[in-house]
Design a protein around this motif. Structure first.
Motif, PDB file in Angstrom:
ATOM      1  N   ALA A  79       0.816  -1.216   0.000  1.00 41.76           N
ATOM      2  CA  ALA A  79       0.000   0.000   0.000  1.00 41.76           C
ATOM      3  C   ALA A  79       0.848   1.264   0.000  1.00 41.76           C
ATOM      4  O   ALA A  79       0.345   2.345  -0.333  1.00 41.76           O
ATOM      5  CB  ALA A  79      -0.934  -0.005   1.205  1.00 41.76           C
ATOM      6  N   LYS A  80       2.123   1.148   0.359  1.00 38.21           N
ATOM      7  CA  LYS A  80       3.009   2.308   0.417  1.00 38.21           C
ATOM      8  C   LYS A  80       3.835   2.493  -0.859  1.00 38.21           C
ATOM      9  O   LYS A  80       4.592   3.454  -0.963  1.00 38.21           O
ATOM     10  CB  LYS A  80       3.948   2.187   1.616  1.00 38.21           C
ATOM     11  N   CYS A  81       3.701   1.595  -1.816  1.00 36.72           N
ATOM     12  CA  CYS A  81       4.516   1.660  -3.030  1.00 36.72           C
ATOM     13  C   CYS A  81       4.167   2.893  -3.859  1.00 36.72           C
ATOM     14  O   CYS A  81       3.013   3.324  -3.911  1.00 36.72           O
ATOM     15  CB  CYS A  81       4.319   0.409  -3.870  1.00 36.72           C
ATOM     16  N   THR A  82       5.180   3.423  -4.531  1.00 30.58           N
ATOM     17  CA  THR A  82       4.989   4.583  -5.398  1.00 30.58           C
ATOM     18  C   THR A  82       3.916   4.323  -6.452  1.00 30.58           C
ATOM     19  O   THR A  82       3.054   5.164  -6.711  1.00 30.58           O
ATOM     20  CB  THR A  82       6.318   4.944  -6.083  1.00 30.58           C
ATOM     21  N   LYS A  83       3.956   3.134  -7.063  1.00 26.94           N
ATOM     22  CA  LYS A  83       2.945   2.734  -8.036  1.00 26.94           C
ATOM     23  C   LYS A  83       2.447   1.342  -7.670  1.00 26.94           C
ATOM     24  O   LYS A  83       3.240   0.402  -7.587  1.00 26.94           O
ATOM     25  CB  LYS A  83       3.530   2.721  -9.458  1.00 26.94           C
ATOM     26  N   PRO A  84       1.158   1.170  -7.436  1.00 25.79           N
ATOM     27  CA  PRO A  84       0.646  -0.146  -7.058  1.00 25.79           C
ATOM     28  C   PRO A  84       0.718  -1.128  -8.227  1.00 25.79           C
ATOM     29  O   PRO A  84       0.925  -0.740  -9.385  1.00 25.79           O
ATOM     30  CB  PRO A  84      -0.813   0.151  -6.687  1.00 25.79           C
ATOM     31  N   THR A 115      12.747   1.816  -1.946  1.00 25.76           N
ATOM     32  CA  THR A 115      13.197   1.795  -0.548  1.00 25.76           C
ATOM     33  C   THR A 115      12.809   3.095   0.148  1.00 25.76           C
ATOM     34  O   THR A 115      12.556   3.099   1.358  1.00 25.76           O
ATOM     35  CB  THR A 115      14.719   1.604  -0.462  1.00 25.76           C
ATOM     36  N   SER A 116      12.728   4.185  -0.588  1.00 22.65           N
ATOM     37  CA  SER A 116      12.340   5.469   0.000  1.00 22.65           C
ATOM     38  C   SER A 116      10.843   5.549   0.297  1.00 22.65           C
ATOM     39  O   SER A 116      10.388   6.531   0.883  1.00 22.65           O
ATOM     40  CB  SER A 116      12.754   6.622  -0.922  1.00 22.65           C
ATOM     41  N   ASP A 117      10.081   4.526  -0.088  1.00 28.35           N
ATOM     42  CA  ASP A 117       8.664   4.469   0.271  1.00 28.35           C
ATOM     43  C   ASP A 117       8.453   3.982   1.697  1.00 28.35           C
ATOM     44  O   ASP A 117       7.368   4.148   2.256  1.00 28.35           O
ATOM     45  CB  ASP A 117       7.909   3.512  -0.668  1.00 28.35           C
ATOM     46  N   ILE A 118       9.474   3.340   2.272  1.00 27.72           N
ATOM     47  CA  ILE A 118       9.310   2.688   3.566  1.00 27.72           C
ATOM     48  C   ILE A 118      10.486   3.000   4.488  1.00 27.72           C
ATOM     49  O   ILE A 118      11.544   3.446   4.039  1.00 27.72           O
ATOM     50  CB  ILE A 118       9.190   1.143   3.405  1.00 27.72           C
ATOM     51  N   THR A 119      10.299   2.761   5.779  1.00 25.64           N
ATOM     52  CA  THR A 119      11.359   2.973   6.755  1.00 25.64           C
ATOM     53  C   THR A 119      12.285   1.765   6.799  1.00 25.64           C
ATOM     54  O   THR A 119      11.964   0.687   6.268  1.00 25.64           O
ATOM     55  CB  THR A 119      10.777   3.192   8.146  1.00 25.64           C
TER      56      THR A 119
END
Length: 433
Positions: free
Chosen positions: A143-148, A170-174
């Motif tokens: 759900a946090k991906c830049t493009k689903p 990787t910058s989509d998530i901690t």
């Protein structure tokens, strides 16, 4: 390392690689944790593939020489560089892949470096490859991906109109979220209509045997350093270009921004914090500005920084004047793809290319990439890495001839390989350190 779009998926004959039978050899690498040297001696295990390749060679002096080395001893060598670990069989940039590379005698192992949303360094080939190299799409983090994930679209006759797609960075998530993921073989199925189908795209010449729910362990950059020290290998991190705009997470005032320079320095700082000597680190980048930064601000690391060349054809390679210019500004090592260094003469023999001769004439050392990434060689259509020498490639064993020309005639320092046992066998046989 860069992987061209032209990389192919080929048939399954290379599945015989999987077995790893031990071939033991003493490896007396200097051990001195206090001064930052790297790790304890460990045994080198080659498995059957190098022997298969030597047996498959056309008869001649080189084959006889390599056959005489069949009983070893086999030793770790800096000539043998683990490209993302050992991704011919193990998911790239995972603990298991790194350990496999070290067991196969790679003297140097690569962590490609990028950053998470909270600016922590991790080992990934690209900032935006999580959808093809991990299980993220099958987890709540999708759900946090830049493009689903978007399924493939077909026409009424079943022809593919739009391939399946996704983009997860990787910058989509901690970092904490990143560490919950599992690595898989880098691949995607463009005809997928479900996430499960999309994740099931591994090339036939690779395997998913080592990408299960209890393997594929992802690593931070700092964890890779600690592991490499334990394994007794040297290190070649590649600073990857960001997929997000740089400076990252900027508020516009220019104060405290995460700039490209901050990123480049952070990577070096993690080696310094771990007490790793600069002589054991070959920092890489395709961006010449990173190389220049290290030369200017971290000269001990900068003196063996590696400037990678992403040319996809001979026409895109730098000429003699440009190569001399690199040397003039303090760059000592260049790393072009395999095809850039090789050509075929009028007699059908593999020889050094004009680029290779120009680079050596400029006083540059050379590293090259990537061996064991092209699948079956005997089909005569070997794509990107062999584009200048395809007429001279007729069998799987010809990879050993390629190595021999690179080592003896081009004079490369080392060769990145997706299966370091191959380069280790050659290096041990030829007494390359």
């Amino acid at each position: 390392m860069f992987t061209p779009l032209a990389s192919r998926q080929t048939t399954a004959a290379v599945a015989l690689l999987v077995a790893i039978s031990p071939v033991w050899a003493d490896d007396r690498h200097d051990h001195d944790d206090r001064r930052g040297a790297v790790g304890n001696a460990h045994s080198v295990q080659l498995g059957p593939r190098p022997f298969f390749l030597v047996d498959d060679m056309q008869g001649g002096a080189l084959k006889r020489t390599l056959q005489k080395c069949g009983d070893g001893p086999f030793r770790k060598s800096d000539f043998s560089i683990g490209h993302r670990g050992a991704p011919l069989q193990f998911p790239e940039h995972t603990r298991e892949s790194y350990e496999a590379a070290a067991r196969m005698g790679a003297g140097i192992v690569e962590c490609d470096v990028t950053f998470t949303r909270d600016k922590q360094l991790v080992c990934r080939h690209a900032q935006n490859d999580l959808h093809t190299t991990t299980d993220i799409l099958a987890t709540p983090l999708a759900a946090k991906c830049t493009k689903p994930f978007t399924p493939a679209v077909f026409d009424a006759d079943g022809a593919l109109l739009t391939p399946a797609s996704a983009e997860c960075r990787t910058s989509d998530i901690t970092l904490t979220e990143f560490k919950t993921l599992r690595g898989k073989m880098d691949a995607a199925n463009p005809r997928a209509t479900t996430v499960a189908e999309y994740l099931n795209g591994t090339a036939a010449f690779r395997t998913d045997l080592y990408a299960g729910p209890t393997s594929g362990t992802l690593m931070t950059h700092a964890e890779s350093i600690a592991l490499f020290k334990k394994l007794g290998v040297k290190m070649t991190p590649e600073l990857k270009s960001a997929s997000v705009p740089m400076p990252y997470d900027s508020d516009g005032d220019g104060v405290g921004d995460y700039t490209q320079e901050t990123y480049a320095q952070q990577m070096i700082d993690e080696y310094k914090a771990a007490g790793v000597r600069p002589q054991h680190v070959w920092a890489q980048s395709f961006d010449i500005r990173d190389i220049r930064y290290w030369i200017a601000h971290e000269p001990e690391f900068g003196k063996q920084a590696v400037y990678l060349d992403d040319a996809e054809t001979v026409a895109e390679l730098p000429g003699a004047a440009e190569l001399h210019g690199y040397k003039d500004e303090g760059i000592n090592i260049v790393a072009p793809p395999l095809f850039a260094l090789l050509d075929v003469d009028g007699g059908g023999r593999i020889v050094p290319s004009a680029y290779a001769q120009n680079a050596r004439a400029a006083g540059l050392d050379i590293i090259t990439w990537t061996l064991e990434r092209s699948g079956i060689l005997a089909d005569g259509d070997n794509g990107f890495y062999y584009q200048t020498i395809d007429p001279a490639i007729a069998r799987e064993g010809d990879v050993m001839t390629v190595l021999d020309v690179l080592a003896k005639e081009v004079g490369v320092l080392g060769v990145f390989s997706d299966w370091p046992a191959t380069t280790t066998y050659y290096a041990s046989c030829m007494n390359l350190e």
